[in-house]
Design an enzyme around this catalytic site. Structure first.
Site, mmCIF file in Angstrom:
data_model
loop_
_atom_site.group_PDB
_atom_site.id
_atom_site.type_symbol
_atom_site.label_atom_id
_atom_site.label_comp_id
_atom_site.label_asym_id
_atom_site.label_seq_id
_atom_site.Cartn_x
_atom_site.Cartn_y
_atom_site.Cartn_z
ATOM 1 N N GLY A 73 0.773 -1.233 0.000
ATOM 2 C CA GLY A 73 0.000 0.000 0.000
ATOM 3 C C GLY A 73 0.804 1.282 0.000
ATOM 4 O O GLY A 73 0.228 2.371 -0.009
ATOM 5 N N GLU A 74 2.140 1.188 0.011
ATOM 6 C CA GLU A 74 2.930 2.407 0.017
ATOM 7 C C GLU A 74 3.058 2.981 -1.397
ATOM 8 O O GLU A 74 2.750 2.323 -2.396
ATOM 9 C CB GLU A 74 4.306 2.145 0.636
ATOM 10 C CG GLU A 74 4.215 1.767 2.104
ATOM 11 C CD GLU A 74 5.568 1.618 2.768
ATOM 12 O OE1 GLU A 74 6.595 1.958 2.133
ATOM 13 O OE2 GLU A 74 5.610 1.155 3.929
ATOM 14 N N HIS A 93 -16.990 24.657 2.029
ATOM 15 C CA HIS A 93 -18.250 24.544 2.759
ATOM 16 C C HIS A 93 -18.497 25.750 3.657
ATOM 17 O O HIS A 93 -19.625 26.247 3.746
ATOM 18 C CB HIS A 93 -18.225 23.260 3.597
ATOM 19 C CG HIS A 93 -19.534 22.895 4.200
ATOM 20 N ND1 HIS A 93 -20.641 22.556 3.441
ATOM 21 C CD2 HIS A 93 -19.938 22.817 5.503
ATOM 22 C CE1 HIS A 93 -21.652 22.281 4.234
ATOM 23 N NE2 HIS A 93 -21.260 22.445 5.488
ATOM 24 N N ASP A 100 -30.400 25.185 3.145
ATOM 25 C CA ASP A 100 -30.180 25.214 4.592
ATOM 26 C C ASP A 100 -29.646 26.582 4.974
ATOM 27 O O ASP A 100 -29.212 27.378 4.133
ATOM 28 C CB ASP A 100 -29.217 24.111 5.041
ATOM 29 C CG ASP A 100 -27.885 24.156 4.325
ATOM 30 O OD1 ASP A 100 -27.281 25.253 4.254
ATOM 31 O OD2 ASP A 100 -27.426 23.119 3.833
ATOM 32 N N LYS A 132 -32.998 23.219 7.640
ATOM 33 C CA LYS A 132 -32.481 21.847 7.674
ATOM 34 C C LYS A 132 -31.684 21.648 8.946
ATOM 35 O O LYS A 132 -30.757 22.416 9.236
ATOM 36 C CB LYS A 132 -31.590 21.545 6.467
ATOM 37 C CG LYS A 132 -31.165 20.075 6.396
ATOM 38 C CD LYS A 132 -30.242 19.792 5.226
ATOM 39 C CE LYS A 132 -28.792 19.956 5.617
ATOM 40 N NZ LYS A 132 -27.864 19.425 4.587
ATOM 41 N N THR A 192 -25.424 12.352 -1.698
ATOM 42 C CA THR A 192 -26.554 11.484 -2.028
ATOM 43 C C THR A 192 -27.641 12.247 -2.766
ATOM 44 O O THR A 192 -28.462 11.649 -3.463
ATOM 45 C CB THR A 192 -27.168 10.879 -0.757
ATOM 46 O OG1 THR A 192 -27.692 11.943 0.069
ATOM 47 C CG2 THR A 192 -26.135 10.083 0.023
ATOM 48 N N GLY A 193 -27.650 13.578 -2.609
ATOM 49 C CA GLY A 193 -28.665 14.405 -3.254
ATOM 50 C C GLY A 193 -29.929 14.593 -2.441
ATOM 51 O O GLY A 193 -30.857 15.274 -2.882
ATOM 52 N N THR A 234 -30.562 16.323 0.254
ATOM 53 C CA THR A 234 -30.837 17.715 0.620
ATOM 54 C C THR A 234 -31.464 18.460 -0.544
ATOM 55 O O THR A 234 -32.446 19.202 -0.383
ATOM 56 C CB THR A 234 -29.537 18.412 1.055
ATOM 57 O OG1 THR A 234 -29.049 17.799 2.250
ATOM 58 C CG2 THR A 234 -29.770 19.891 1.321
#
Length: 329
Positions: free
Chosen positions: A39-40, A135, A176, A205, A235-236, A238
């Site tokens: 994994g390196e 955000h 929101d 929200k 996920t959509g 909201t």
């Protein structure tokens, strides 16, 4: 005399990197990435960076090609490598900045991961961080001690709205309370450049334990073309929740505008839902891992490369940045 400019795009962001360098009429600088058993990973520039103004393009959304953490680690290691080999300045161009949602403690003993990511960037020797539609802008700017350039989609989405709005009444909605400033800025910019009026709406929200509640709705959407604006779509749910509320109140059409198309599991049903006429996103999280049919019929993708290319051009030349997204001065 300006130092030479080198632009790298790491694996997973090569398409966007090529689009940016095509706009700048330069070639991507060559680099090597190798994965090892266990994994390196190793990455290195294949050209000299000594004394150069280095830009590293890498978006940090999770995908089948790599987790958020894998991508973050690779960006940090590559930046540190360029610093090790004499780059005069290192700018991380991060179209989608991971962990920007965890910017404060909402429960006992919560992490403030946005700040931890900022500390990692600084420790790797990154001088400037460029990103798009974080955000929480205040949290982003307060987290970093190195220079930051925050871009937004006001110009991009004002053109989209102008093309789709028609002659009916226009309304921009935040799904929101946290996004109300984003919606206000888009509304103000659209009105300024188009000369047309746009109204504003907001929906309540609240999220706790993964459950979303809140039904307060402020704004008159009856007979209006509604544009729901948010910084990302996962996920959509909201977006769909807000779109259904608009339809129940008599909206003429509903469009979802989201900068970062993360497209989490379950989003395809939302994208194809009749409550949403179309979803418009940028390419900051491309390639998208949804079906070609849904992508073709339900989603419009607006390119972000010209905005990033112009940002790189101005940073390299030491030119003003304020007008890039929509500020007047």
């Amino acid at each position: 005399m300006l130092p030479d400019m080198k632009i790298f795009a790491l694996n997973g962001t090569m398409a966007l990197g090529r689009a940016i360098t095509a706009d700048l009429r330069v070639a991507l600088a060559e680099h090597e990435e190798r994965d090892f058993e266990g994994g390196e990973h190793k990455a290195r520039p294949l050209v000299s960076v000594r004394g150069d103004d280095v830009f590293i393009v890498h978006t940090l959304n999770g995908s089948p090609e790599g987790s958020v953490n894998d991508k973050l680690c690779k960006l940090l290691f590559f930046a540190a490598t360029c610093r090790e080999h004499g780059a005069s300045r290192i700018t991380a161009v991060v179209p989608y900045l991971a962990y920007s949602r965890k910017d404060r403690q909402t429960k006992s003993r919560d992490p403030v991961t946005t700040r931890y990511v900022a500390q990692l960037f600084e420790a790797a020797g990154i001088d400037v961080v460029v990103t798009l539609d974080v955000h929480n802008l205040a949290a982003f700017q307060n987290a970093f001690r190195c220079a930051t350039v925050h871009l937004d989609t006001r110009k991009i989405y004002s053109e989209v709205i102008a093309n789709l709005s028609g002659s009916e009444r226009l309304l921009i909605l935040s799904p929101d309370a946290g996004g109300i400033k984003r919606a206000q800025l888009l509304r103000e910019y659209y009105e300024r450049v188009s000369g047309n009026e746009a109204q504003l709406a907001i929906m309540e929200k609240r999220r706790s334990g993964g459950v979303v509640t809140g039904h307060l709705f402020a704004g008159d959407v009856e007979g209006a073309n509604v544009f729901i604006v948010d910084d990302m779509i996962g996920t959509g749910k909201t977006m769909l929740r807000a779109a259904e509320a608009c339809r129940q109140r008599g909206a003429n059409s509903v469009y979802a505008l989201a900068t970062h198309a993360l497209f989490d599991r379950g989003c395809e049903a939302v994208l194809a839902h009749p409550a949403i006429d179309r979803t418009i996103v940028t390419d900051t999280a491309s390639p998208f891992h949804i079906s070609e049919d849904v992508l073709r019929n339900c989603v419009e993708v607006v390119g972000s490369a010209p905005l990033f290319a112009e940002t790189i051009r101005r940073l390299h030349a030491g030119a003003p940045l304020a007008t890039l997204s929509g500020d007047d001065q």
